[in-house]
Design a protein around this motif. Structure first.
Motif, short mmCIF file in Angstrom:
data_model
loop_
_atom_site.label_atom_id
_atom_site.label_comp_id
_atom_site.label_asym_id
_atom_site.label_seq_id
_atom_site.Cartn_x
_atom_site.Cartn_y
_atom_site.Cartn_z
N GLY A 189 0.79 -1.22 0.00
CA GLY A 189 0.00 0.00 0.00
C GLY A 189 0.83 1.28 0.00
O GLY A 189 0.30 2.36 0.18
N GLY A 190 2.14 1.16 -0.17
CA GLY A 190 2.98 2.35 -0.24
C GLY A 190 2.65 3.19 -1.46
O GLY A 190 2.11 2.69 -2.45
N MET A 191 2.98 4.48 -1.39
CA MET A 191 2.60 5.35 -2.51
C MET A 191 3.40 6.66 -2.50
O MET A 191 4.06 7.00 -1.53
N ALA A 192 3.32 7.35 -3.63
CA ALA A 192 3.81 8.73 -3.68
C ALA A 192 2.60 9.62 -3.84
O ALA A 192 1.65 9.26 -4.53
N ALA A 193 2.62 10.76 -3.16
CA ALA A 193 1.45 11.63 -3.24
C ALA A 193 1.87 13.09 -3.28
O ALA A 193 2.97 13.45 -2.83
N ASN A 194 1.00 13.89 -3.84
CA ASN A 194 1.22 15.33 -3.93
C ASN A 194 0.41 16.02 -2.82
O ASN A 194 -0.80 15.91 -2.78
N ILE A 195 1.15 16.70 -1.95
CA ILE A 195 0.45 17.48 -0.92
C ILE A 195 1.14 18.82 -0.78
O ILE A 195 2.37 18.90 -0.70
N ASN A 196 0.38 19.88 -0.84
CA ASN A 196 0.93 21.25 -0.86
C ASN A 196 2.00 21.39 -1.95
O ASN A 196 3.03 22.02 -1.73
N ASN A 197 1.76 20.78 -3.10
CA ASN A 197 2.68 20.85 -4.23
C ASN A 197 4.06 20.25 -3.96
O ASN A 197 5.04 20.62 -4.59
N LYS A 198 4.08 19.35 -2.99
CA LYS A 198 5.31 18.60 -2.78
C LYS A 198 4.99 17.12 -2.95
O LYS A 198 3.90 16.68 -2.57
N ILE A 199 5.94 16.38 -3.48
CA ILE A 199 5.72 14.94 -3.61
C ILE A 199 6.34 14.27 -2.38
O ILE A 199 7.52 14.48 -2.08
N ILE A 200 5.54 13.52 -1.66
CA ILE A 200 6.10 12.78 -0.53
C ILE A 200 5.83 11.29 -0.70
O ILE A 200 4.89 10.89 -1.40
N HIS A 201 6.71 10.50 -0.07
CA HIS A 201 6.54 9.05 -0.17
C HIS A 201 5.93 8.54 1.13
O HIS A 201 6.44 8.82 2.21
N ILE A 202 4.86 7.81 0.97
CA ILE A 202 4.09 7.37 2.14
C ILE A 202 4.18 5.85 2.26
O ILE A 202 3.90 5.13 1.30
N SER A 203 4.60 5.41 3.41
CA SER A 203 4.76 3.97 3.62
C SER A 203 3.41 3.27 3.81
O SER A 203 2.41 3.92 4.11
N THR A 204 3.42 1.97 3.64
CA THR A 204 2.20 1.18 3.84
C THR A 204 1.63 1.40 5.23
O THR A 204 0.42 1.57 5.40
N THR A 205 2.53 1.35 6.21
CA THR A 205 2.10 1.54 7.59
C THR A 205 1.23 2.78 7.71
O THR A 205 0.14 2.74 8.31
N VAL A 206 1.73 3.87 7.13
CA VAL A 206 1.00 5.13 7.25
C VAL A 206 -0.28 5.13 6.41
O VAL A 206 -1.34 5.54 6.90
N SER A 207 -0.21 4.62 5.19
CA SER A 207 -1.39 4.72 4.32
C SER A 207 -2.51 3.81 4.81
O SER A 207 -3.64 3.92 4.38
N ASN A 208 -2.16 2.91 5.74
CA ASN A 208 -3.20 2.07 6.34
C ASN A 208 -3.77 2.65 7.63
O ASN A 208 -4.63 2.05 8.27
N LEU A 209 -3.28 3.82 7.99
CA LEU A 209 -3.78 4.45 9.21
C LEU A 209 -4.53 5.76 8.92
O LEU A 209 -5.14 6.33 9.81
N VAL A 210 -4.44 6.21 7.65
CA VAL A 210 -5.03 7.49 7.30
C VAL A 210 -6.27 7.28 6.44
O VAL A 210 -6.26 6.43 5.54
N TYR A 211 -7.31 8.00 6.76
CA TYR A 211 -8.55 7.91 5.97
C TYR A 211 -8.78 9.21 5.20
O TYR A 211 -8.40 10.29 5.65
N VAL A 212 -9.37 9.08 4.01
CA VAL A 212 -9.62 10.25 3.17
C VAL A 212 -11.05 10.19 2.63
O VAL A 212 -11.73 9.16 2.75
N SER A 213 -11.48 11.29 2.01
CA SER A 213 -12.72 11.24 1.24
C SER A 213 -12.41 11.81 -0.13
O SER A 213 -11.47 12.61 -0.29
N ILE A 214 -13.19 11.43 -1.13
CA ILE A 214 -13.00 11.96 -2.48
C ILE A 214 -13.76 13.27 -2.57
O ILE A 214 -14.92 13.36 -2.17
N GLU A 215 -13.07 14.29 -3.06
CA GLU A 215 -13.69 15.63 -3.04
C GLU A 215 -14.76 15.78 -4.11
O GLU A 215 -14.55 15.48 -5.26
#
Lengths: 215, 215
Positions: A189-215
């Motif tokens: 579940g690891g990923m790269a994502a754009n937040i505040n116009n920066k690309i960050i790499h997010i580990s599986t551990t983290v992406s399994n703890l964070v919830y989002v909604s589709i805008e």
DNA sequence: GATATAATTTAGGCATGCCTAAACTTTATA
DNA sequence: TATAAAGTTTAGGCATGCCTAAATTATATC
């Protein structure tokens, strides 16, 4: 009226999911020995708060869920209250609320809820159950399972892991922030994502703890 | 770290005065049997928190006073905090603070004090001990012992008798209000006083619970 | 000053909730 | 499928803090 120990058991059972919870898992979560957990589960079972099959685990009954949600409500209202009034950091809130939740009267719970405008989420974005256990915000998506190249909004971050919480905070990944997944790793579940116009790499551990909604 | 029961005993001993406190008086104050009180006093004595002479009563040691004042500080800070944020009535504050005081961490105590601007009095006008037990406001006078025909300011009202508290509130006798004693009864501490240009009759019971300062 | 009354302490129990060690099930592995 | 390993439960103890009932000490009264 439940004792603190009982409330902790009910809350742990609730947090560990609606499945049958293994004795060891429960004991670990509470920091007690398996023997202690068995003992308390048997008491709670006699009182109709948990369904218990010896050697097979336990789960909350409807009555148990209601009691558990009452503790969760107090916890999350306290976090919201301490955040709003004192501006405590997201990392500190959890541990303070953990201590106070058992001592909050129904009346004070009500006053705090009123003061806050009966909020539906706490500062971590977690849903705050209503006075009768109602939960309104159940449609958030796990970040690790969310679609790529879509504008997402961070909804929930964990409340009790201050290391991860600090990392999230540092990278602007707080409830309300916008994020777009730009690529996903091949095997987890690891990923790269754009937040505040920066690309960050997010580990599986983290992406399994964070919830989002589709805008 | 003290248990809730221990903290309650220390606080009661402190409230009952610096004299030697009789076992029964302590037990009454705590709502516990004399046997229970003896038992706890002996434990506290072994730990150097109280001086205890069998059959003669107990009093706090320096160490015991410090512990007691820490509980009192938490209690009064909580009352101040709940009053300022939620606007709870003076009658409700006490009972809520009583529950929460045992669960307040040093850190949260500090945050609350900071938020409130390190207050020296709580909403009832009672002094809030500092983090090391310092008390700055010790020169208030008992209303029953105050001079006649002088402009006085109400400083302290009781915190735990909601009937008397409601009466005081109704008559404008709240901390900060001005009052002039116009006559005193012959044989006790009862009196007539002018407050907000009304003459009210104040019973001994009440005049022995209210503190004032001379303006 | 002896004695009755009141206050205090001791003795023995009970509930809660934790522990360790031993016994017992279940599950995994050979 | 037999057996070893892992997980769970039972048995027995301990600390805290409460209780009642009985014994002890202090105080008040005659």
């Amino acid at each position: 009226m439940q004792s603190m120990a009982r409330e902790d058991y009910l809350k742990s059972l609730w947090k560990l999911g609606s499945k049958n919870v293994a004795n060891q898992e429960l004991a670990n979560h509470l920091g007690v020995t398996p023997a202690s957990a068995t003992n308390m589960i048997q008491k709670l079972s006699k009182e109709g708060l948990v369904d218990y099959i010896p050697y097979k685990g336990a789960s909350l009954t409807g009555k148990g869920v209601k009691e558990a949600l009452s503790v969760v409500r107090r916890h999350r209202l306290l976090e919201s209250f301490l955040s709003k009034t004192l501006g405590l950091s997201r990392e500190d809130l959890h541990v303070e609320a953990e201590r106070l939740e058992h001592a909050l009267s129904k009346e004070l719970e009500h006053e705090i809820a009123k003061y806050l405008g009966n909020p539906i989420r706490d500062p971590h974005g977690h849903p705050i159950p209503g006075p009768n256990g109602e939960i309104y915000t159940n449609d958030d998506l796990l970040l690790s399972k969310s679609p790529i190249n879509e504008s997402l909004m961070i909804r929930q971050v964990p409340d009790s892991n201050s290391e991860i919480l600090a990392w999230l905070e540092f990278n602007g990944m707080v409830p309300g922030a916008q994020i777009i997944i730009v690529s996903k790793n091949q095997f987890d579940g690891g990923m790269a994502a754009n937040i505040n116009n920066k690309i960050i790499h997010i580990s599986t551990t983290v992406s399994n703890l964070v919830y989002v909604s589709i805008e």
